[in-house]
Design a protein around this motif. Structure first.
Motif, PDB file in Angstrom:
ATOM      1  N   ALA A  56       0.829  -1.208   0.000  1.00 55.03           N
ATOM      2  CA  ALA A  56       0.000   0.000   0.000  1.00 55.03           C
ATOM      3  C   ALA A  56       0.862   1.256   0.000  1.00 55.03           C
ATOM      4  O   ALA A  56       0.575   2.228  -0.717  1.00 55.03           O
ATOM      5  N   GLY A  57       1.924   1.264   0.809  1.00 55.08           N
ATOM      6  CA  GLY A  57       2.813   2.424   0.833  1.00 55.08           C
ATOM      7  C   GLY A  57       3.530   2.631  -0.484  1.00 55.08           C
ATOM      8  O   GLY A  57       3.688   3.767  -0.945  1.00 55.08           O
ATOM      9  N   ALA A  58       3.969   1.545  -1.107  1.00 54.57           N
ATOM     10  CA  ALA A  58       4.626   1.655  -2.404  1.00 54.57           C
ATOM     11  C   ALA A  58       3.655   2.148  -3.473  1.00 54.57           C
ATOM     12  O   ALA A  58       4.043   2.898  -4.377  1.00 54.57           O
ATOM     13  N   SER A  59       2.402   1.731  -3.371  1.00 58.74           N
ATOM     14  CA  SER A  59       1.403   2.196  -4.333  1.00 58.74           C
ATOM     15  C   SER A  59       1.197   3.699  -4.222  1.00 58.74           C
ATOM     16  O   SER A  59       1.152   4.419  -5.230  1.00 58.74           O
ATOM     17  N   LEU A  60       1.091   4.204  -2.995  1.00 53.43           N
ATOM     18  CA  LEU A  60       0.920   5.642  -2.807  1.00 53.43           C
ATOM     19  C   LEU A  60       2.170   6.401  -3.246  1.00 53.43           C
ATOM     20  O   LEU A  60       2.071   7.466  -3.877  1.00 53.43           O
ATOM     21  N   LEU A  61       3.344   5.869  -2.938  1.00 52.60           N
ATOM     22  CA  LEU A  61       4.586   6.522  -3.340  1.00 52.60           C
ATOM     23  C   LEU A  61       4.691   6.635  -4.857  1.00 52.60           C
ATOM     24  O   LEU A  61       5.063   7.687  -5.399  1.00 52.60           O
ATOM     25  N   GLY A  62       4.360   5.569  -5.569  1.00 53.04           N
ATOM     26  CA  GLY A  62       4.387   5.612  -7.026  1.00 53.04           C
ATOM     27  C   GLY A  62       3.396   6.612  -7.591  1.00 53.04           C
ATOM     28  O   GLY A  62       3.699   7.335  -8.554  1.00 53.04           O
ATOM     29  N   ASP A  63       2.209   6.680  -6.973  1.00 53.40           N
ATOM     30  CA  ASP A  63       1.210   7.645  -7.435  1.00 53.40           C
ATOM     31  C   ASP A  63       1.687   9.080  -7.236  1.00 53.40           C
ATOM     32  O   ASP A  63       1.467   9.948  -8.091  1.00 53.40           O
ATOM     33  N   VAL A  64       2.325   9.341  -6.106  1.00 56.09           N
ATOM     34  CA  VAL A  64       2.828  10.694  -5.829  1.00 56.09           C
ATOM     35  C   VAL A  64       3.913  11.078  -6.833  1.00 56.09           C
ATOM     36  O   VAL A  64       3.929  12.206  -7.358  1.00 56.09           O
ATOM     37  N   LEU A  65       4.814  10.155  -7.122  1.00 50.35           N
ATOM     38  CA  LEU A  65       5.868  10.436  -8.096  1.00 50.35           C
ATOM     39  C   LEU A  65       5.277  10.727  -9.476  1.00 50.35           C
ATOM     40  O   LEU A  65       5.682  11.684 -10.146  1.00 50.35           O
ATOM     41  N   ALA A  66       4.329   9.897  -9.914  1.00 46.12           N
ATOM     42  CA  ALA A  66       3.703  10.116 -11.219  1.00 46.12           C
ATOM     43  C   ALA A  66       2.928  11.427 -11.240  1.00 46.12           C
ATOM     44  O   ALA A  66       2.951  12.167 -12.237  1.00 46.12           O
ATOM     45  N   TYR A  67       2.247  11.727 -10.160  1.00 43.03           N
ATOM     46  CA  TYR A  67       1.472  12.967 -10.059  1.00 43.03           C
ATOM     47  C   TYR A  67       2.375  14.197 -10.168  1.00 43.03           C
ATOM     48  O   TYR A  67       2.083  15.139 -10.914  1.00 43.03           O
ATOM     49  N   ARG A  68       3.497  14.183  -9.451  1.00 41.71           N
ATOM     50  CA  ARG A  68       4.399  15.328  -9.476  1.00 41.71           C
ATOM     51  C   ARG A  68       5.104  15.472 -10.824  1.00 41.71           C
ATOM     52  O   ARG A  68       5.276  16.591 -11.327  1.00 41.71           O
ATOM     53  N   LEU A  69       5.506  14.354 -11.405  1.00 41.32           N
ATOM     54  CA  LEU A  69       6.161  14.423 -12.713  1.00 41.32           C
ATOM     55  C   LEU A  69       5.207  14.941 -13.779  1.00 41.32           C
ATOM     56  O   LEU A  69       5.594  15.740 -14.641  1.00 41.32           O
ATOM     57  N   ALA A  70       3.955  14.484 -13.739  1.00 46.87           N
ATOM     58  CA  ALA A  70       2.981  14.966 -14.714  1.00 46.87           C
ATOM     59  C   ALA A  70       2.643  16.434 -14.477  1.00 46.87           C
ATOM     60  O   ALA A  70       2.380  17.182 -15.418  1.00 46.87           O
ATOM     61  N   TRP A  71       2.668  16.870 -13.221  1.00 48.53           N
ATOM     62  CA  TRP A  71       2.403  18.281 -12.906  1.00 48.53           C
ATOM     63  C   TRP A  71       3.467  19.177 -13.521  1.00 48.53           C
ATOM     64  O   TRP A  71       3.167  20.223 -14.092  1.00 48.53           O
ATOM     65  N   ARG A  72       4.722  18.753 -13.385  1.00 43.93           N
ATOM     66  CA  ARG A  72       5.823  19.571 -13.895  1.00 43.93           C
ATOM     67  C   ARG A  72       5.975  19.453 -15.409  1.00 43.93           C
ATOM     68  O   ARG A  72       6.332  20.425 -16.073  1.00 43.93           O
ATOM     69  N   GLY A  73       5.751  18.287 -15.949  1.00 48.18           N
ATOM     70  CA  GLY A  73       5.922  18.083 -17.386  1.00 48.18           C
ATOM     71  C   GLY A  73       4.612  17.958 -18.110  1.00 48.18           C
ATOM     72  O   GLY A  73       4.421  17.038 -18.911  1.00 48.18           O
TER      73      GLY A  73
END
Length: 212
Positions: A56-73
């Motif tokens: 569950a923690g890894a799932s949230l961590l991956g979502d946060v990374l994808a969310y931030r990368l998509a926000w910036r790019g």
């Protein structure tokens, strides 16, 4: 050998890495890995709670990374999606579904193939506030991890190691197919009849009297 590997720290590291990267590479068998680890832990010394929290923690961590990368790019992501009709159609379809169902569909999309990727990247590209996305993402991760670990555990207890893994993986794919069906369900529209405006009353005009 499988039980000893599942009880060791390497299994948790492999689960964490697979689940985190799964948001960028949906072809990774993170769900199968979680089920296999839970099946082995059911007859070994592994911690089912630790495995659930790890996934569950890894799932949230991956979502946060994808969310931030998509926000910036954001602009780059739109150009990348524009090259593929399937990705564009998937983003539009899931975006419409999320607009219809709100945060609950973030949880449902977590079970759909590539649904997690489209939701996380789409939320970042659309510049949605973190408070509107991350709580539902955390709930989706807990639901998905709990379901996968439960499948592996009960499958291993009732059916044995390898048969339990096979049946549990099939159940995971069936849940994904059901999630896709819910997401693709057309929106029901209610047609409201609008009464026509009443005609304006006729104004009687009299001809001017003839001059005497």
């Amino acid at each position: 050998m499988l039980e000893s590997v599942a009880a060791g720290p390497w299994m948790y590291a492999a689960v964490t890495m697979s689940v985190v990267l799964d948001v960028f590479l949906p072809v990774l068998p993170s769900g199968i890995l979680v089920i296999t680890a839970a099946t082995a832990a059911a007859t070994g010394d592994g911690s089912l709670l630790g495995l659930t929290l790890c996934a569950a923690g890894a799932s949230l961590l991956g979502d946060v990374l994808a969310y931030r990368l998509a926000w910036r790019g954001r602009s780059r992501l739109h150009r990348l999606l524009g090259r593929s009709r399937r990705l564009t159609a998937a983003q539009e379809r899931l975006g419409a579904a999320l607009a219809r169902g709100g945060g609950a569909l973030v949880v449902i999309a977590r079970f759909a193939p590539a649904g997690r990727s489209v939701v996380s990247l789409g939320a970042g590209a659309a510049r949605r506030r973190a408070g509107q996305f991350l709580p539902w993402s955390a709930l989706a991760g807990v639901a998905w991890a709990s379901y996968s670990v439960a499948l592996g555990y009960f499958g291993g207890q009732w059916l044995g190691a390898w048969t339990g893994v096979a049946v549990s993986v099939l159940a995971l794919f069936l849940a994904g197919a059901l999630a896709v069906h819910v997401i693709r369900r057309p929106v029901s529209r209610t047609v409201v009849a609008v009464p026509a405006p009443a005609a304006a009353p006729a104004v009687e005009t009299s001809a001017p009297a003839a001059a005497s």
